[in-house]
Motif scaffolding. Structure first.
Motif, PDB file in Angstrom:
ATOM      1  N   LYS A 142     -15.521  10.205 -13.082  1.00 37.47           N
ATOM      2  CA  LYS A 142     -16.767   9.117 -12.171  1.00 37.47           C
ATOM      3  C   LYS A 142     -16.500   9.109 -10.402  1.00 37.47           C
ATOM      4  CE  LYS A 142     -15.819   5.252 -14.800  1.00 37.47           C
ATOM      5  NZ  LYS A 142     -15.435   4.449 -14.959  1.00 37.47           N
ATOM      6  N   GLU A 143     -17.514   9.213  -9.950  1.00 40.41           N
ATOM      7  CA  GLU A 143     -17.407   9.455  -8.233  1.00 40.41           C
ATOM      8  C   GLU A 143     -16.415   8.463  -7.429  1.00 40.41           C
ATOM      9  OE1 GLU A 143     -20.049   9.685  -4.166  1.00 40.41           O
ATOM     10  OE2 GLU A 143     -21.182  10.462  -6.381  1.00 40.41           O
ATOM     11  N   LYS A 144     -15.831   9.240  -6.754  1.00 39.00           N
ATOM     12  CA  LYS A 144     -15.070   8.769  -6.374  1.00 39.00           C
ATOM     13  C   LYS A 144     -15.155   7.643  -5.154  1.00 39.00           C
ATOM     14  CE  LYS A 144     -11.549  10.727  -8.531  1.00 39.00           C
ATOM     15  NZ  LYS A 144     -11.688  10.967  -9.792  1.00 39.00           N
ATOM     16  N   GLN A 145     -14.715   6.779  -4.880  1.00 36.31           N
ATOM     17  CA  GLN A 145     -15.120   5.614  -4.062  1.00 36.31           C
ATOM     18  C   GLN A 145     -14.550   4.436  -2.383  1.00 36.31           C
ATOM     19  OE1 GLN A 145     -18.447   3.667  -5.092  1.00 36.31           O
ATOM     20  NE2 GLN A 145     -19.051   4.999  -6.380  1.00 36.31           N
ATOM     21  N   ILE A 146     -15.320   5.037  -2.042  1.00 39.89           N
ATOM     22  CA  ILE A 146     -14.097   4.792  -0.985  1.00 39.89           C
ATOM     23  C   ILE A 146     -15.046   3.119  -0.088  1.00 39.89           C
ATOM     24  CG2 ILE A 146     -13.581   7.339  -0.192  1.00 39.89           C
ATOM     25  CD1 ILE A 146     -15.672   7.087   2.411  1.00 39.89           C
ATOM     26  N   ILE A 147     -13.765   2.810   0.649  1.00 37.14           N
ATOM     27  CA  ILE A 147     -14.125   1.390   1.045  1.00 37.14           C
ATOM     28  C   ILE A 147     -14.611   1.536   2.415  1.00 37.14           C
ATOM     29  CG2 ILE A 147     -12.840  -0.917   1.985  1.00 37.14           C
ATOM     30  CD1 ILE A 147     -11.090  -0.307  -0.628  1.00 37.14           C
ATOM     31  N   THR A 148     -15.871   1.618   3.396  1.00 37.11           N
ATOM     32  CA  THR A 148     -16.358   1.466   4.544  1.00 37.11           C
ATOM     33  C   THR A 148     -15.492   0.339   5.486  1.00 37.11           C
ATOM     34  OG1 THR A 148     -18.348  -0.313   3.765  1.00 37.11           O
ATOM     35  CG2 THR A 148     -18.474   1.348   2.997  1.00 37.11           C
ATOM     36  N   THR A 149     -15.932   0.481   6.286  1.00 38.92           N
ATOM     37  CA  THR A 149     -15.183  -0.251   7.305  1.00 38.92           C
ATOM     38  C   THR A 149     -15.824  -1.333   7.090  1.00 38.92           C
ATOM     39  OG1 THR A 149     -15.282   1.945   8.791  1.00 38.92           O
ATOM     40  CG2 THR A 149     -14.702  -0.375   9.877  1.00 38.92           C
ATOM     41  N   GLU A 150     -16.870  -2.004   7.294  1.00 39.73           N
ATOM     42  CA  GLU A 150     -17.319  -3.548   7.053  1.00 39.73           C
ATOM     43  C   GLU A 150     -16.253  -4.055   5.531  1.00 39.73           C
ATOM     44  OE1 GLU A 150     -19.536  -0.479   6.893  1.00 39.73           O
ATOM     45  OE2 GLU A 150     -19.608  -0.720   9.322  1.00 39.73           O
ATOM     46  N   GLU A 151     -16.351  -3.348   3.988  1.00 37.20           N
ATOM     47  CA  GLU A 151     -16.057  -3.499   3.237  1.00 37.20           C
ATOM     48  C   GLU A 151     -14.492  -4.616   3.544  1.00 37.20           C
ATOM     49  OE1 GLU A 151     -18.393  -1.301  -0.272  1.00 37.20           O
ATOM     50  OE2 GLU A 151     -16.983  -0.519   1.195  1.00 37.20           O
ATOM     51  N   PHE A 152     -13.905  -2.859   4.352  1.00 35.51           N
ATOM     52  CA  PHE A 152     -12.491  -3.159   4.041  1.00 35.51           C
ATOM     53  C   PHE A 152     -11.999  -4.685   5.271  1.00 35.51           C
ATOM     54  CE2 PHE A 152      -8.574  -3.158   7.031  1.00 35.51           C
ATOM     55  CZ  PHE A 152      -7.402  -3.114   6.589  1.00 35.51           C
ATOM     56  N   GLN A 153     -13.066  -5.149   6.548  1.00 35.90           N
ATOM     57  CA  GLN A 153     -13.136  -6.179   6.987  1.00 35.90           C
ATOM     58  C   GLN A 153     -13.708  -7.769   6.068  1.00 35.90           C
ATOM     59  OE1 GLN A 153     -11.545  -6.353  10.719  1.00 35.90           O
ATOM     60  NE2 GLN A 153     -11.906  -8.544   9.150  1.00 35.90           N
ATOM     61  N   LEU A 154     -14.170  -7.492   5.351  1.00 34.41           N
ATOM     62  CA  LEU A 154     -15.256  -8.472   4.878  1.00 34.41           C
ATOM     63  C   LEU A 154     -13.285  -8.964   3.409  1.00 34.41           C
ATOM     64  CD1 LEU A 154     -18.186  -7.177   3.723  1.00 34.41           C
ATOM     65  CD2 LEU A 154     -17.616  -9.150   4.982  1.00 34.41           C
ATOM     66  N   LEU A 155     -13.748  -7.768   2.845  1.00 31.31           N
ATOM     67  CA  LEU A 155     -12.315  -7.928   2.535  1.00 31.31           C
ATOM     68  C   LEU A 155     -10.759  -9.147   2.761  1.00 31.31           C
ATOM     69  CD1 LEU A 155     -11.903  -4.476  -0.026  1.00 31.31           C
ATOM     70  CD2 LEU A 155     -12.410  -7.128  -0.973  1.00 31.31           C
ATOM     71  N   LEU A 156      -9.992  -8.573   4.222  1.00 31.74           N
ATOM     72  CA  LEU A 156      -9.707  -8.915   5.063  1.00 31.74           C
ATOM     73  C   LEU A 156      -9.796 -10.998   4.621  1.00 31.74           C
ATOM     74  CD1 LEU A 156      -8.350  -6.699   7.918  1.00 31.74           C
ATOM     75  CD2 LEU A 156      -7.657  -7.153   5.022  1.00 31.74           C
ATOM     76  N   ASP A 157     -11.731 -10.646   5.831  1.00 29.23           N
ATOM     77  CA  ASP A 157     -12.308 -12.299   5.465  1.00 29.23           C
ATOM     78  C   ASP A 157     -11.977 -12.916   4.234  1.00 29.23           C
ATOM     79  OD1 ASP A 157     -11.925 -11.814   8.307  1.00 29.23           O
ATOM     80  OD2 ASP A 157     -14.263 -10.708   8.160  1.00 29.23           O
ATOM     81  N   ASN A 158     -11.539 -12.399   3.271  1.00 35.07           N
ATOM     82  CA  ASN A 158     -11.809 -13.436   1.925  1.00 35.07           C
ATOM     83  C   ASN A 158     -10.817 -13.244   1.413  1.00 35.07           C
ATOM     84  OD1 ASN A 158     -15.489 -14.429   1.935  1.00 35.07           O
ATOM     85  ND2 ASN A 158     -15.194 -12.652   3.054  1.00 35.07           N
ATOM     86  N   SER A 159      -9.470 -12.628   1.644  1.00 32.57           N
ATOM     87  CA  SER A 159      -7.973 -12.350   1.467  1.00 32.57           C
ATOM     88  C   SER A 159      -7.694 -14.351   1.216  1.00 32.57           C
ATOM     89  CB  SER A 159      -7.082 -11.792   2.111  1.00 32.57           C
ATOM     90  OG  SER A 159      -7.964 -10.927   1.977  1.00 32.57           O
ATOM     91  N   PHE A 160      -7.573 -14.579  -0.050  1.00 30.31           N
ATOM     92  CA  PHE A 160      -7.122 -16.066  -0.018  1.00 30.31           C
ATOM     93  C   PHE A 160      -6.248 -16.575   0.284  1.00 30.31           C
ATOM     94  CE2 PHE A 160     -10.258 -14.670  -3.373  1.00 30.31           C
ATOM     95  CZ  PHE A 160     -10.953 -15.917  -2.773  1.00 30.31           C
ATOM     96  N   CYS A 161      -4.835 -15.828   1.177  1.00 30.69           N
ATOM     97  CA  CYS A 161      -3.551 -16.044   1.908  1.00 30.69           C
ATOM     98  C   CYS A 161      -3.868 -15.021   2.729  1.00 30.69           C
ATOM     99  CB  CYS A 161      -3.030 -16.539   0.738  1.00 30.69           C
ATOM    100  SG  CYS A 161      -2.063 -14.985   0.263  1.00 30.69           S
ATOM    101  N   ALA A 162      -2.543 -14.715   3.630  1.00 27.56           N
ATOM    102  CA  ALA A 162      -2.474 -13.997   4.445  1.00 27.56           C
ATOM    103  C   ALA A 162      -1.134 -13.030   3.775  1.00 27.56           C
ATOM    104  CB  ALA A 162      -1.144 -14.752   5.747  1.00 27.56           C
ATOM    105  N   GLN A 163      -0.526 -13.196   2.661  1.00 30.62           N
ATOM    106  CA  GLN A 163       0.163 -12.295   2.332  1.00 30.62           C
ATOM    107  C   GLN A 163      -1.218 -11.453   1.161  1.00 30.62           C
ATOM    108  OE1 GLN A 163       3.762 -11.642  -1.391  1.00 30.62           O
ATOM    109  NE2 GLN A 163       1.976 -13.371  -1.927  1.00 30.62           N
ATOM    110  N   TYR A 164      -1.852 -11.472   1.110  1.00 30.20           N
ATOM    111  CA  TYR A 164      -2.616 -10.992   0.097  1.00 30.20           C
ATOM    112  C   TYR A 164      -3.559 -10.042   1.036  1.00 30.20           C
ATOM    113  CZ  TYR A 164      -2.798 -13.984  -3.586  1.00 30.20           C
ATOM    114  OH  TYR A 164      -1.759 -14.564  -4.792  1.00 30.20           O
ATOM    115  N   LYS A 165      -3.986 -10.701   2.511  1.00 32.96           N
ATOM    116  CA  LYS A 165      -4.584  -9.783   3.797  1.00 32.96           C
ATOM    117  C   LYS A 165      -3.831  -8.172   3.706  1.00 32.96           C
ATOM    118  CE  LYS A 165      -7.635 -11.671   6.883  1.00 32.96           C
ATOM    119  NZ  LYS A 165      -7.034 -12.148   8.454  1.00 32.96           N
TER     120      LYS A 165
END
Length: 189
Positions: free
Chosen positions: A6-29
């Motif tokens: 499979k083609e390797k997927q990278i996380i864009t800067t925007e996706e990374f920020q969205l993941l951080l913003d939608n982490s359910f607690c500080a530890q996950y972030k």
């Protein structure tokens, strides 16, 4: 039939920020930040203990990983001998891990104990002494990805590909990248 990777997927800067913003607690972030800036495997992150963090030298000593077996999750060695390594961390990452330590210290004190070098860096939200498992990390990632509305095919392992891509784009020699990632050969990297 021929295996087609499979083609390797990278996380864009925007996706990374969205993941951080939608982490359910500080530890996950903090887990996402650690994965993004070190390229560590999820099994290595889960096995990380406070004794593996050298705040004064600003290094993370990767010495173990969680193996998923029929009997459950077992603490063992990394995938290969090359997987045992030291990862230099930035001041920002040192501060993130220090904040995790302070939060763990508070959690442990509430339960009448102290954090020791043998305690896991990232622990279950339910049981403060229990490590987060690799499958648990996958579930945490998927929840954050869904909450963020990210539709691309990124996975938790994409943090590793993203980190590698950032190192290559920064002009880091492939041998140095191989050592940082714990690969056995530069060809694999």
């Amino acid at each position: 039939p021929k295996y087609k990777a499979k083609e390797k997927q990278i996380i864009t800067t925007e996706e990374f920020q969205l993941l951080l913003d939608n982490s359910f607690c500080a530890q996950y972030k903090r887990i996402f930040i650690l994965a993004y800036y070190t390229g560590m495997r999820r099994a290595e992150i889960c096995a990380l203990r406070w004794g593996n963090i050298d705040f004064s030298a600003k290094t993370i000593n990767v010495t173990s990983a969680i193996k998923i077996t029929d009997e459950g999750n077992i603490l063992g060695r990394p995938k290969s001998d090359s997987g045992i390594r030291k990862i230099l961390m930035s001041t920002m990452l040192k501060n993130i891990l220090n904040q995790q330590f302070l939060n763990q210290k508070e959690r442990f004190l509430k339960n009448g104990t102290k954090v020791t070098d043998s305690d896991f860096v990232f622990t279950s939200e339910i049981n403060y002494k229990t490590m987060i498992t690799p499958n648990g990390l996958t579930h945490i990632f998927r929840r954050a990805k869904k909450a963020a509305g990210i539709k691309t095919a990124i996975t938790f392992h994409s943090f590793r590909h993203t980190h590698t891509t950032m190192l290559v784009e920064s002009g880091i020699p492939i041998k140095a990248i191989q050592i940082r990632l714990g690969h056995s050969t530069p060809t694999f990297t």
